[in-house]
Structure formats: C-alpha cells, structure tokens
Scaffold this active site. Structure first.
Site, PDB file in Angstrom:
ATOM      1  N   HIS A  15      38.261  31.808  50.049  1.00 22.94           N
ATOM      2  CA  HIS A  15      38.702  32.406  48.764  1.00 22.94           C
ATOM      3  C   HIS A  15      37.473  32.588  47.878  1.00 22.94           C
ATOM      4  O   HIS A  15      36.914  31.624  47.364  1.00 22.94           O
ATOM      5  CB  HIS A  15      39.705  31.493  48.054  1.00 22.94           C
ATOM      6  CG  HIS A  15      40.203  32.076  46.770  1.00 22.94           C
ATOM      7  ND1 HIS A  15      41.546  32.142  46.453  1.00 22.94           N
ATOM      8  CD2 HIS A  15      39.562  32.629  45.702  1.00 22.94           C
ATOM      9  CE1 HIS A  15      41.689  32.702  45.265  1.00 22.94           C
ATOM     10  NE2 HIS A  15      40.486  32.997  44.782  1.00 22.94           N
ATOM     11  N   HIS A  17      35.319  35.319  44.911  1.00 21.92           N
ATOM     12  CA  HIS A  17      35.173  36.524  44.082  1.00 21.92           C
ATOM     13  C   HIS A  17      33.718  36.957  44.120  1.00 21.92           C
ATOM     14  O   HIS A  17      32.838  36.224  43.671  1.00 21.92           O
ATOM     15  CB  HIS A  17      35.580  36.226  42.634  1.00 21.92           C
ATOM     16  CG  HIS A  17      37.012  35.829  42.510  1.00 21.92           C
ATOM     17  ND1 HIS A  17      38.015  36.735  42.286  1.00 21.92           N
ATOM     18  CD2 HIS A  17      37.605  34.615  42.632  1.00 21.92           C
ATOM     19  CE1 HIS A  17      39.179  36.098  42.249  1.00 21.92           C
ATOM     20  NE2 HIS A  17      38.956  34.813  42.466  1.00 21.92           N
ATOM     21  N   LYS A 106      46.756  39.955  48.806  1.00 28.46           N
ATOM     22  CA  LYS A 106      46.736  38.967  47.732  1.00 28.46           C
ATOM     23  C   LYS A 106      47.835  39.220  46.719  1.00 28.46           C
ATOM     24  O   LYS A 106      47.939  40.324  46.181  1.00 28.46           O
ATOM     25  CB  LYS A 106      45.364  39.045  47.037  1.00 28.46           C
ATOM     26  CG  LYS A 106      45.235  38.195  45.793  1.00 28.46           C
ATOM     27  CD  LYS A 106      45.217  36.716  46.111  1.00 28.46           C
ATOM     28  CE  LYS A 106      45.261  35.868  44.866  1.00 28.46           C
ATOM     29  NZ  LYS A 106      44.059  35.158  44.588  1.00 28.46           N
ATOM     30  N   HIS A 143      48.344  33.520  44.502  1.00 29.56           N
ATOM     31  CA  HIS A 143      48.019  32.823  43.255  1.00 29.56           C
ATOM     32  C   HIS A 143      49.352  32.293  42.735  1.00 29.56           C
ATOM     33  O   HIS A 143      50.161  33.048  42.211  1.00 29.56           O
ATOM     34  CB  HIS A 143      47.362  33.782  42.241  1.00 29.56           C
ATOM     35  CG  HIS A 143      46.966  33.083  40.978  1.00 29.56           C
ATOM     36  ND1 HIS A 143      45.664  32.916  40.584  1.00 29.56           N
ATOM     37  CD2 HIS A 143      47.715  32.468  40.019  1.00 29.56           C
ATOM     38  CE1 HIS A 143      45.621  32.241  39.444  1.00 29.56           C
ATOM     39  NE2 HIS A 143      46.854  31.962  39.087  1.00 29.56           N
ATOM     40  N   HIS A 181      44.024  27.852  46.033  1.00 27.68           N
ATOM     41  CA  HIS A 181      43.496  26.961  44.993  1.00 27.68           C
ATOM     42  C   HIS A 181      44.571  26.063  44.398  1.00 27.68           C
ATOM     43  O   HIS A 181      44.834  26.106  43.209  1.00 27.68           O
ATOM     44  CB  HIS A 181      42.748  27.727  43.901  1.00 27.68           C
ATOM     45  CG  HIS A 181      43.403  28.985  43.400  1.00 27.68           C
ATOM     46  ND1 HIS A 181      44.699  29.041  42.970  1.00 27.68           N
ATOM     47  CD2 HIS A 181      42.922  30.239  43.269  1.00 27.68           C
ATOM     48  CE1 HIS A 181      44.971  30.276  42.587  1.00 27.68           C
ATOM     49  NE2 HIS A 181      43.921  31.021  42.768  1.00 27.68           N
ATOM     50  N   ASP A 254      36.973  29.654  45.431  1.00 32.06           N
ATOM     51  CA  ASP A 254      37.379  30.422  44.244  1.00 32.06           C
ATOM     52  C   ASP A 254      36.195  30.605  43.300  1.00 32.06           C
ATOM     53  O   ASP A 254      36.370  30.698  42.088  1.00 32.06           O
ATOM     54  CB  ASP A 254      38.560  29.764  43.515  1.00 32.06           C
ATOM     55  CG  ASP A 254      39.261  30.736  42.580  1.00 32.06           C
ATOM     56  OD1 ASP A 254      39.003  31.955  42.651  1.00 32.06           O
ATOM     57  OD2 ASP A 254      40.069  30.269  41.750  1.00 32.06           O
TER      58      ASP A 254
HETATM   59  O1  DOR Z   1      39.736  31.112  37.271  1.00 27.25           O
HETATM   60  C1  DOR Z   1      39.986  32.122  37.890  1.00 27.25           C
HETATM   61  N1  DOR Z   1      39.116  33.156  37.909  1.00 27.25           N
HETATM   62  N2  DOR Z   1      41.144  32.211  38.528  1.00 27.25           N
HETATM   63  C2  DOR Z   1      41.532  33.354  39.113  1.00 27.25           C
HETATM   64  O2  DOR Z   1      42.603  33.370  39.665  1.00 27.25           O
HETATM   65  C3  DOR Z   1      40.709  34.565  39.025  1.00 27.25           C
HETATM   66  C4  DOR Z   1      39.304  34.251  38.797  1.00 27.25           C
HETATM   67  C5  DOR Z   1      38.450  35.436  38.380  1.00 27.25           C
HETATM   68  O3  DOR Z   1      38.572  36.509  38.994  1.00 27.25           O
HETATM   69  O4  DOR Z   1      37.647  35.285  37.475  1.00 27.25           O
HETATM   70 ZN    ZN Z   2      40.425  33.410  42.778  1.00 26.51          ZN
END
Ligand code: DOR
Ligand code: ZN
Length: 353
Positions: A15, A17, A106, A143, A181, A254
C-alpha cells in the site's frame, strides 16, 4: 549475544502513495531502494479510474526511477490499482484483469480521505463491478471508514466493519479483500477470525504510536494520517497481529507524502511519509516485542502469497546501527518530513546482500 545483522528476503510494499510529476520523482527512490514492488494507490487528481490511466501512470513511474539506482541494480515494479467509483463498469474490471498490469481495485468511501471526492457513495451502485471482481479474483483494497458526520472519527473503522464490510462479504463471499491500514483491535480480530479470502495491511505508524503522539506537548501534524492513530489498546492488538505469524496480516506502509507546508498549517493534510525509513521503522516495532524473526514473513511472504504473485528472491540486510531521523527531505521545491523525524532508530537498512 544480541543480533547485529539481519538478512531477509527483499520485501514489497502492499500500500503506497507515489503521487505524480516532481513529487513522484522525489519520493520513488526511497521506496525503490527498499522494496521490489508496491501496490500503487490511484488517488491522483484526477483519479486513476481506467486501465488506460493505469498503464500511462505505470510508465511514468518506471521512467521516474533514477539512472543511478538502475546502475546499482535496483529494479522496481509498480503494481497498479484502479479507483472504484459509482460508475466503474464490469467491462473495465475485465479489461483490468486482461491487462495484467492492474492487481487491485481501490474502494475509497466518498469523502473518507485525501482525493476521495470521486469515491463510492453507495456500494450498492457498484454491484456489477464487484461481481466482475469476484469472478476474476481481482483484489478489492478497502479504505475501511464510514464517513457520516455523526460517527466519531475514532469509531469510523469499527463501525465500517459492521455496517459495510460484513454485509459486503455476505453478498460476495469469494471476493478477495485487503482491509487496508487497519488501526483497531476490532479490525484485527475481525480479519483474524473471518473465514474466506480476507487479509489486512498494517502501517508502521499504527504499530509504533498511539493517539497521544498527535498531542505530545502540542499538535503534531506529522503523525496525522487517516485512519487516525487510536488508543494504546489498539496499537497493542495490531502489534500482536503483525508479529503473530498469521498470513492474514502483511506490510503496507501507506507512505503518503505531503509537503511540509501542507501539513504544518491550519488544516493540515492527512498522511505520514514513511518511505525513507520504512523497514527500519517496522524493525523497531517488531524488535520492541522481540519478534524480529517474524518480520520477513510479514514483509516479504504473506503479501505476494495473498496476491498470487511470486515471492522475491533477492536478499537485503539490516544492521543494528543507531541512527536518528534528523532532517526534512528536499522534494519538489519544498520539504517532506519523514515519519519518526527527530526520533532514534535502532536498525539501519544496508541494501542488497
Ligand atoms: O493519511 C492518509 N493519506 N490516508 C489516506 O487514506 C490517503 C493518504 C493520502 O493520499 O495522502
Ligand atoms: Zn493510503
């Protein structure tokens, strides 16, 4: 004698970003140094809703890997995801399966977190897409938080289990689900005891900190993520789940970079940037309960097993070297503050063996 080195199979991040553009270029090297593959989140602006978008995004990710890393033998495989919306067609799921590059879809409940405005307003609108996913053994990453304003922010995950997850699994018992998460004892217990194809990822911040970290001597925006940190009893339950040897729990950082200025402001963004010291942070958590011997399976085996992908074969090394996460990182014209900034770490990632 205490352990000084630790060799393990190279892990994957289930997971992550990575963002896009300059931010992608800045953050990708941190993940690619440690992890062979990652499930890449689709919450870009606009979101990655089609196989066409996912293919183009995968190419941008591959192109962003710096030449120095490639010359050092680093390879990185982005495992792409599609962003589920009320409009996602069953045909798009089929195309995703046939493409071979999309590993998961997702589910963001609309309004749950960063760039979730286009998320699902009512799962009943997604029945056709969910059926196609179940039929094609396509993983649904969730999520898991309800978004109603009348539900306390600390209860949103537990309420999601009862109101959304259990009914969903009742309707689609064969659907492969990753509850992402997880942050609560309720989620850990639900996944542990559920029958059928469900697993969960756990972040370093939810293993290392409880909600006090958000308010230690003042408000601490770099510990703010969604789902938000919970009470100590939940952290303890997550640590027990991660280190308990169950294949239902595996690593998903995450890591979610936001510029320092966007975190340290009146309405700061949610997300912890854990990529620079991800493995060190997990090692710290596992070592705290004397379970370093369980880290390899959590980080490198159970994820690929659940996704039906081969395990990595390269080995990497961690050494017991005290270090401190001491400086923000210049990125995309601003700075990123890594998770654990200012804190001591006991382990150091050394690279491949
Ligand atoms: O804290 C988070 N940041 N939770 C999420 O689900 C998305 C993520 C983000 O893209 O910044
Ligand atoms: Zn995330």
């Amino acid at each position: 004698m205490t352990l000084q080195h630790f060799v393990m199979t190279q892990p994957d991040d289930w997971h992550l970003h990575l963002r896009d553009g300059e931010m992608l270029k800045a953050v990708l090297p941190y993940t690619a140094r440690q992890f062979a593959r990652a499930i890449v989140m689709p919450n870009l602006k606009p979101p990655v809703t089609t196989v066409g978008h996912a293919t183009a995004y995968a190419q941008r990710i591959r192109a962003a890997l710096p030449t120095e890393l490639i010359e050092q033998g680093v390879t990185f495989e982005p495992l792409m995801t599609l962003y589920l919306t009320d409009q996602t067609a069953a045909e798009e799921i089929q195309r995703a399966k046939d493409s071979g590059i999309v590993q998961a879809v997702k589910l963001y409940p609309a309004g749950a977190t960063t760039n979730s405005e286009s998320g699902v307003t009512d799962l009943n609108r997604c029945s056709k897409a969910l059926e196609a996913m179940q039929k094609n053994a396509m993983v649904l990453c969730i999520h898991g938080e309800v978004t109603h304003q009348d539900i306390d922010v600390f209860d949103r995950e537990a309420v999601f289990i009862d109101r959304v997850l259990i009914p969903l699994r009742h309707r689609f018992p064969e659907l492969r689900i990753v509850f992402e998460h997880i942050t609560t004892r309720q989620a850990a217990e639900y996944v542990q005891s559920a029958s059928g194809p469900i697993a969960a990822t756990i972040t370093p911040q939810h293993l290392l900190y409880n909600r006090n970290a958000l308010f230690q001597g003042g408000i601490r925006p770099h510990y703010y993520c969604l789902p938000v940190l919970k009470r100590e009893v939940h952290r303890q339950a997550l640590l027990a789940a991660a280190t308990g040897g169950s294949p239902k729990f595996f690593l998903g950082t995450d890591s979610a970079p936001h510029e320092q200025a966007a975190k340290e402001t009146a309405c700061g963004c949610a997300g912890c940037f854990s990529a620079p010291f991800a493995l060190e942070l997990y090692a710290q958590a596992f070592a705290s309960v004397d379970a370093l011997d369980r880290l390899e399976a959590f980080a490198s085996f159970y994820g690929p097993d659940f996704y039906g992908l081969p395990r990595n074969t390269k080995k990497i090394k961690l050494s017991r070297v005290a270090q401190k996460i001491s400086s923000p990182i210049a990125a995309a014209g601003g700075f990123l503050v890594p998770l654990g900034f200012g804190e001591p770490l006991e382990w150091q990632f050394e690279g491949p063996t």
